[in-house]
Enzyme design. Structure first.
Site, PDB file in Angstrom:
ATOM      1  N   CYS A  83      11.746  28.438 -13.482  1.00  0.00           N
ATOM      2  CA  CYS A  83      12.629  27.386 -13.480  1.00  0.00           C
ATOM      3  C   CYS A  83      11.615  25.896 -13.531  1.00  0.00           C
ATOM      4  O   CYS A  83      12.211  25.049 -14.285  1.00  0.00           O
ATOM      5  CB  CYS A  83      13.466  27.197 -12.109  1.00  0.00           C
ATOM      6  SG  CYS A  83      12.462  26.879 -10.701  1.00  0.00           S
ATOM      7  N   HIS A 122      14.371  25.522  -5.857  1.00  0.00           N
ATOM      8  CA  HIS A 122      14.699  25.677  -7.412  1.00  0.00           C
ATOM      9  C   HIS A 122      14.764  24.163  -7.947  1.00  0.00           C
ATOM     10  O   HIS A 122      15.514  23.573  -7.501  1.00  0.00           O
ATOM     11  CB  HIS A 122      16.033  26.458  -7.385  1.00  0.00           C
ATOM     12  CG  HIS A 122      16.586  26.704  -8.742  1.00  0.00           C
ATOM     13  ND1 HIS A 122      15.837  27.334  -9.653  1.00  0.00           N
ATOM     14  CD2 HIS A 122      17.576  26.398  -9.353  1.00  0.00           C
ATOM     15  CE1 HIS A 122      16.641  27.462 -10.678  1.00  0.00           C
ATOM     16  NE2 HIS A 122      17.723  26.637 -10.523  1.00  0.00           N
ATOM     17  N   ASP A 137      20.705  23.392 -16.207  1.00  0.00           N
ATOM     18  CA  ASP A 137      19.763  24.290 -15.549  1.00  0.00           C
ATOM     19  C   ASP A 137      19.318  25.258 -16.628  1.00  0.00           C
ATOM     20  O   ASP A 137      20.122  26.398 -16.866  1.00  0.00           O
ATOM     21  CB  ASP A 137      20.091  25.032 -14.374  1.00  0.00           C
ATOM     22  CG  ASP A 137      19.137  25.911 -13.690  1.00  0.00           C
ATOM     23  OD1 ASP A 137      18.059  25.773 -14.122  1.00  0.00           O
ATOM     24  OD2 ASP A 137      19.302  26.132 -12.748  1.00  0.00           O
TER      25      ASP A 137
END
Length: 294
Positions: A83, A122, A137
């Site tokens: 991420c 995250h 995302d």
């Protein structure tokens, strides 16, 4: 296709970005104007081309997230990332194109109870277009939405055949859910507080070095495809299709390099492939990564 862009902001340090190389990597030759249609197209192309993976962590290699390092790995060398890498690169692209983009930190739920406060770690993105705050995302792996989701309580959005819902929790957090045959599956929760490059750097250090991190415990590679999604968690290779169908098989440790190449499009140097085989033979399963195949 024109690559004329606005002046980049200092936040994302996007001046060093090789935009033509990135667009070539993801195969995007469409419009670059900062619109919702462009955002959707870029998300789809990015996810089609660049897998989610944390292989450097199990190899004991550093995971720098300055833009030069990230684009060298994900763009020039044809690798993937997790991420912090994906969303740093994507934010720099969006910033360069004139989108209003900021980062946020989220808590991973992965099916867990939204009332249990796990750690923040995250990285996600916020893109504001015409007064609407869109959740973006490209770095969550096979669960991720292949398009932006508006921060609107109760909003349900289909990104291809995959359905998502954004809700406000009792704690006044946003909770993103994925529809599964058994009902809504909790993915992440977050607030609207922004995070910055320094915050992302701390989260990245923990993810890439902490012995308790899923990325240091076992091989984790995902591909968030349009009609098929695939994961390799440890030595478990799983294929997901819309509607809940999934197939799973165990591979041998010796099959890891070929699986990475043929299934996920990752061609690693031979010495890295050998190291991953040895790691796969000796590593124990990570409870977090195992939950991704549940």
């Amino acid at each position: 296709m024109s690559t004329t862009t606005t002046h980049p902001s200092a936040l994302w340090d996007s001046a060093p970005l090789d935009l033509p190389a990135y667009l070539g990597r993801i195969g995007h030759d469409g419009p670059l104007t900062p619109t919702l249609d462009t955002l959707r197209a870029l998300i789809r192309a990015h996810l089609d081309a660049i897998p989610f993976e944390g292989l450097d962590s199990v190899l004991g290699r550093p995971v720098p997230i300055d833009i030069e390092s990230v684009q060298d790995k994900l763009v020039r060398r044809g690798r993937g990332g997790y991420c912090h890498e994906h969303n740093t690169l994507f934010a720099s692209v969006l910033d360069r194109l004139g989108f209003q983009v900021t980062a946020r930190s989220a808590r991973m739920l992965v099916g867990g109870d939204e009332h249990e406060m796990g750690p923040v770690g995250h990285t996600i993105l916020s893109v504001v277009l015409e007064g609407v705050d869109w959740h973006v995302d490209v770095g969550i792996g096979n669960f991720g939405p292949r398009g932006p989701i508006p921060l609107v309580d109760g909003a349900e959005v289909s990104t291809g055949p995959w359905e998502y819902r954004m809700d406000r929790s009792a704690r006044d957090h946003w909770v993103l859910r994925l529809r599964r045959p058994e009902g809504w599956f909790n993915l992440i929760q977050f607030t609207e507080e922004p995070c910055y490059r320094a915050d992302i750097a701390v989260h990245n250090y923990v993810a890439s070095t902490d012995p308790g991190s899923p990325f240091t415990q076992q091989i984790v590679v995902h591909h968030d495809g349009e009609d098929v999604r695939r994961t390799l968690n440890g030595l478990t290779l799983t294929t997901y299709r819309p509607g809940g169908e999934r197939t799973r098989r165990e591979i041998a440790a010796d099959e890891v390099p070929e699986t990475l190449r043929t299934v996920f499009g990752l061609a690693l140097p031979e010495e890295h492939g050998r190291a991953l085989v040895e790691f796969a033979r000796s590593s124990a399963a990570s409870p977090w990564a195992a939950s991704l195949t549940a």
